[in-house]
Design an enzyme around this catalytic site. Sequence first.
Site, PDB file in Angstrom:
ATOM      1  N   ASN A  37      49.580  97.977  89.291  1.00 23.45           N
ATOM      2  CA  ASN A  37      49.147  99.363  89.453  1.00 23.45           C
ATOM      3  C   ASN A  37      50.311 100.314  89.189  1.00 23.45           C
ATOM      4  O   ASN A  37      51.466 100.017  89.504  1.00 23.45           O
ATOM      5  CB  ASN A  37      48.488  99.613  90.817  1.00 23.45           C
ATOM      6  CG  ASN A  37      49.299  99.163  92.005  1.00 23.45           C
ATOM      7  OD1 ASN A  37      50.106  98.247  91.913  1.00 23.45           O
ATOM      8  ND2 ASN A  37      49.082  99.798  93.140  1.00 23.45           N
ATOM      9  N   GLU A  39      51.042 104.121  89.932  1.00 20.82           N
ATOM     10  CA  GLU A  39      50.585 105.339  90.614  1.00 20.82           C
ATOM     11  C   GLU A  39      51.243 106.576  90.023  1.00 20.82           C
ATOM     12  O   GLU A  39      52.232 106.498  89.288  1.00 20.82           O
ATOM     13  CB  GLU A  39      50.868 105.222  92.119  1.00 20.82           C
ATOM     14  CG  GLU A  39      50.056 104.098  92.740  1.00 20.82           C
ATOM     15  CD  GLU A  39      50.148 104.034  94.256  1.00 20.82           C
ATOM     16  OE1 GLU A  39      51.025 104.702  94.846  1.00 20.82           O
ATOM     17  OE2 GLU A  39      49.332 103.293  94.847  1.00 20.82           O
ATOM     18  N   GLU A  50      44.297  96.013  87.224  1.00 20.23           N
ATOM     19  CA  GLU A  50      43.368  95.371  86.285  1.00 20.23           C
ATOM     20  C   GLU A  50      43.360  96.122  84.956  1.00 20.23           C
ATOM     21  O   GLU A  50      43.340  95.516  83.879  1.00 20.23           O
ATOM     22  CB  GLU A  50      41.949  95.346  86.865  1.00 20.23           C
ATOM     23  CG  GLU A  50      41.804  94.544  88.151  1.00 20.23           C
ATOM     24  CD  GLU A  50      42.065  95.366  89.413  1.00 20.23           C
ATOM     25  OE1 GLU A  50      42.913  96.271  89.382  1.00 20.23           O
ATOM     26  OE2 GLU A  50      41.419  95.070  90.434  1.00 20.23           O
TER      27      GLU A  50
HETATM   28  N1  THU Z   1      44.273  99.367  93.103  1.00 18.18           N
HETATM   29  C1  THU Z   1      44.318  98.495  92.053  1.00 18.18           C
HETATM   30  O1  THU Z   1      45.357  98.381  91.377  1.00 18.18           O
HETATM   31  N2  THU Z   1      43.206  97.783  91.753  1.00 18.18           N
HETATM   32  C2  THU Z   1      42.041  97.845  92.463  1.00 18.18           C
HETATM   33  O2  THU Z   1      41.055  97.234  92.056  1.00 18.18           O
HETATM   34  C3  THU Z   1      41.980  98.597  93.703  1.00 18.18           C
HETATM   35  C4  THU Z   1      43.085  99.566  93.926  1.00 18.18           C
HETATM   36  C5  THU Z   1      45.461 100.169  93.406  1.00 18.18           C
HETATM   37  C6  THU Z   1      45.331 101.629  93.065  1.00 18.18           C
HETATM   38  C7  THU Z   1      46.353 102.260  93.990  1.00 18.18           C
HETATM   39  O3  THU Z   1      47.609 102.253  93.351  1.00 18.18           O
HETATM   40  C8  THU Z   1      46.394 101.326  95.189  1.00 18.18           C
HETATM   41  O4  THU Z   1      45.747 100.129  94.798  1.00 18.18           O
HETATM   42  C9  THU Z   1      45.729 101.874  96.440  1.00 18.18           C
HETATM   43  O5  THU Z   1      44.455 102.308  96.157  1.00 18.18           O
END
Ligand code: THU
Length: 129
Positions: A37, A39, A50
């Site tokens: 992820n 951010e 994903e």
């Molecule tokens: N997140 C993901 O990377 N994949 C998901 O399917 C659910 C949420 C991340 C997004 C964000 O950076 C963190 O988890 C908290 O929501």
Amino acid sequence: MLDLARQALANAHAPYSRFRVGACVRAASGRLYAGCNVENVSYPVTQCAEASAIGAMVAAGDRRIVEAVIVTEGAEPCPPCGRCRQQLAEFASPDTRLHLCGPEGVRVTATLGELLPMAFGPNTLKRPT
Ligand code: THU
């Protein structure tokens, strides 16, 4: 796949949620693609792990996902968010297995069809001729 997903998780950019996620998809070619992820200070701009893995796969020329691993450090297995389910559906099948993992290994395995029933797909776009 878990190793690659864990390595990606270690590189996650998650300074706001502190919730690091790693993902790895296995393409029909056998090649593996990982992502984390990413951010953003403007929170909705955040990219899920994903989506990062899928982007790497598409950029490398693969188009079919046959298996995926999603790893988090939380107490509970992390089911992919709704947006990620739809993104996975673009390149996977209802019977594609998704392994929801903690750092120690697989916690839950579910198919995409179980997580995204009645998916919006190409057939939905068909109009009567
Ligand atoms: N997140 C993901 O990377 N994949 C998901 O399917 C659910 C949420 C991340 C997004 C964000 O950076 C963190 O988890 C908290 O929501």
